[in-house]
Design a protein around this motif. Sequence first.
Motif, mmCIF file in Angstrom:
data_model
loop_
_atom_site.group_PDB
_atom_site.id
_atom_site.type_symbol
_atom_site.label_atom_id
_atom_site.label_comp_id
_atom_site.label_asym_id
_atom_site.label_seq_id
_atom_site.Cartn_x
_atom_site.Cartn_y
_atom_site.Cartn_z
ATOM 1 N N VAL A 1 -7.178 2.661 0.657
ATOM 2 C CA VAL A 1 -5.874 3.148 0.206
ATOM 3 C C VAL A 1 -6.027 4.159 -0.921
ATOM 4 C CG1 VAL A 1 -3.677 2.485 -0.844
ATOM 5 C CG2 VAL A 1 -4.682 1.060 0.946
ATOM 6 N N TRP B 1 -3.028 -5.598 -1.681
ATOM 7 C CA TRP B 1 -1.833 -5.104 -2.363
ATOM 8 C C TRP B 1 -1.758 -5.474 -3.847
ATOM 9 C CZ3 TRP B 1 2.104 -6.743 2.016
ATOM 10 C CH2 TRP B 1 1.924 -5.900 3.125
ATOM 11 N N ARG C 1 -4.989 8.186 -0.840
ATOM 12 C CA ARG C 1 -4.076 8.791 -1.821
ATOM 13 C C ARG C 1 -4.766 9.845 -2.671
ATOM 14 N NH1 ARG C 1 -1.727 6.104 1.211
ATOM 15 N NH2 ARG C 1 0.013 4.657 0.854
ATOM 16 N N ASP D 1 0.818 -1.205 0.000
ATOM 17 C CA ASP D 1 0.000 0.000 0.000
ATOM 18 C C ASP D 1 0.859 1.265 0.000
ATOM 19 O OD1 ASP D 1 0.622 -1.004 2.686
ATOM 20 O OD2 ASP D 1 -0.473 0.742 3.412
ATOM 21 N N GLU E 1 -10.432 -2.408 1.786
ATOM 22 C CA GLU E 1 -9.042 -1.975 1.943
ATOM 23 C C GLU E 1 -8.514 -1.341 0.663
ATOM 24 O OE1 GLU E 1 -7.852 -1.802 4.864
ATOM 25 O OE2 GLU E 1 -9.552 -2.904 5.708
#
Length: 306
Positions: free
Chosen positions: A36, A242, A40, A9, A32
């Motif tokens: 993230v 991820w 951002r 991340d 999740e």
Amino acid sequence: MTTAAGFTDRSVADQSGKTFVVTGANAGIGLEIARVLALRGARVLMACRDIAKFQAAAADIRRTAPQSELAWLPLDLVDLASVRDAAAIVEKESHLHGLINNAGVMIPPLTRTQQGFELQFGVNHLGTFALSSLLLPKLAATPGARVVVTSSIAHIKGYIEWDDINAERTYHRAARYRSSKLANALHFFELDKRLRSAGSSVLSVGCHPGVAYTRLGRYMGIAQLAGPVVGLLLNTAAQGAWPALHAATGDVVPGGYYGPSGFAEMRGVSGAAKRSAGAMDPEAARRLWEMSVEMTGIDPGLAEAK
């Protein structure tokens, strides 16, 4: 950027001014991924069925990212009519930088979609195929946009029962799950070939989360009860996000496949992942594409790559 240690991340660059659709964004890995991207600076359309679940998930994200730009995208992959409605809503956005197809179901009892398809194939593949196809024009209008399709390490043992695609004769729920995940892998493989043949700027990228402890395994019975213990050895939902973040925002190759780089690709930082030979079978990919167009009634309008 992706370092020698792999993608996490923390590797996700600033996404300010970008818009993403994340399916299944109200819980688990989808939540999740959305978290993230929001942290951002991206605008995130959180696609899920229930507005109350969206509101709870959005409140969760805003506890750590209070300025998050989040919106509910009503979407039920069980019903192709809902998929069409969701796509129509997204069409009103000024741009779309990425579609992250994360939502899925895993090994339920035999169940059927609104259109009568076996649930796992219907949701995991046909719903994903339909949404991706309908949003291709919007994605194509944004340079460098990406379609991310989530497969699984389970695809390696998968096979497609072409003559019983709708489980009219037999149903083994684990086998049907593996089949749906192989279909996901064939989908992004074939989509990549057709996009590149058409000269499109849209990238088709695949990923898998490894083995993460989430609600996806809620039909696993006693094995799920051991989850809190087994989970210590597996990815968390945040770690399972991820590879999708890598596929959506990192340095990737067209048609690439990304997943955890740890033991047996079950956990760890994201890197290039392995695919079975069956996941890159051009004849199977072409056949699945044509079958998907027929079953959904949705044609992406991309000619077969020559």
